[in-house]
Design an enzyme around this catalytic site. Structure first.
Site, PDB file in Angstrom:
ATOM      1  N   HIS A  56       0.819  -1.176   0.169  1.00  0.00           N
ATOM      2  CA  HIS A  56      -0.189   0.056   0.114  1.00  0.00           C
ATOM      3  C   HIS A  56       0.885   1.246  -0.127  1.00  0.00           C
ATOM      4  CE1 HIS A  56      -3.903  -1.858   1.773  1.00  0.00           C
ATOM      5  NE2 HIS A  56      -3.477  -2.759   0.886  1.00  0.00           N
ATOM      6  N   GLU A  58       1.147   3.843   1.936  1.00  0.00           N
ATOM      7  CA  GLU A  58       1.548   4.230   3.030  1.00  0.00           C
ATOM      8  C   GLU A  58       2.733   3.278   3.565  1.00  0.00           C
ATOM      9  OE1 GLU A  58      -2.656   5.084   3.185  1.00  0.00           O
ATOM     10  OE2 GLU A  58      -1.510   3.489   2.368  1.00  0.00           O
ATOM     11  N   CYS A  86      -5.886   2.155   5.760  1.00  0.00           N
ATOM     12  CA  CYS A  86      -6.624   1.079   6.053  1.00  0.00           C
ATOM     13  C   CYS A  86      -6.060   0.702   7.382  1.00  0.00           C
ATOM     14  CB  CYS A  86      -6.326  -0.174   4.945  1.00  0.00           C
ATOM     15  SG  CYS A  86      -4.708  -0.759   4.940  1.00  0.00           S
ATOM     16  N   CYS A  89      -2.347  -0.314   7.310  1.00  0.00           N
ATOM     17  CA  CYS A  89      -1.580   1.003   7.327  1.00  0.00           C
ATOM     18  C   CYS A  89      -1.781   1.816   8.381  1.00  0.00           C
ATOM     19  CB  CYS A  89      -1.892   1.841   6.167  1.00  0.00           C
ATOM     20  SG  CYS A  89      -1.494   0.996   4.289  1.00  0.00           S
TER      21      CYS A  89
END
Length: 159
Positions: A56, A58, A86, A89
């Site tokens: 992801h 991040e 999310c 993250c």
């Protein structure tokens, strides 16, 4: 803490999200990490291009920033994300310990385009035996021996 131009940095995170889509790297997410006014890490979502469910934006940005700082923590940093992180993250962000997190779109905005993390939040509330992924505990006694080694280690790096 130094006051940053949040609009400037969040716009850069959103541009990374757009570049990620246009280059075929992954979903519509971007993140940058700033320390003392300098961007020290950035990332876009690379889940599909890397075949890595943890890639992801991040997470990618945190990895790059930690490498740049030669540290496992992001003290004094600000994370700018194109979307509310999310659960995975968010956990990584808390472990990295930045000073602040600023995001643009909400998790509801993400849900509206097919990125719904609510099921994870719901799963976390359930007892292990009721979760959708079968989860068992085995071998605690042998694993505790390793925990004891860590506890006794005199030169460990706390985190």
């Amino acid at each position: 803490m130094e006051i940053y131009n949040h609009t400037y940095y969040i716009t850069k995170a959103v541009k990374l999200a757009k570049q990620g889509i246009e280059s075929g790297k992954g979903g519509p997410f971007g993140a940058i990490i700033v320390k003392n006014g300098a961007i020290i890490g950035e990332g876009c979502n690379m889940v599909t291009s890397q075949n890595d469910p943890t890639a992801h934006a991040e997470i990618v940005a945190i990895r790059n920033a930690c490498k740049a700082l030669n540290s496992f923590q992001l003290s004094g940093c600000t994370i700018y994300a194109s979307c509310e992180p999310c659960p995975m993250c968010l956990g990584a962000i808390y472990w990295a310990r930045p000073a602040q997190l600023i995001y643009a779109c909400t998790k509801e905005d993400a849900k509206a385009i097919g990125f719904d993390d609510q099921f994870i939040y719901e799963e976390l509330k359930l007892p292990m035996g009721k979760r959708s992924i079968k989860t068992l505990q085995k071998g605690r006694d042998i694993a505790l021996e390793v925990f004891k080694l860590w506890e006794q280690k005199e030169d460990k790096t706390e985190y």
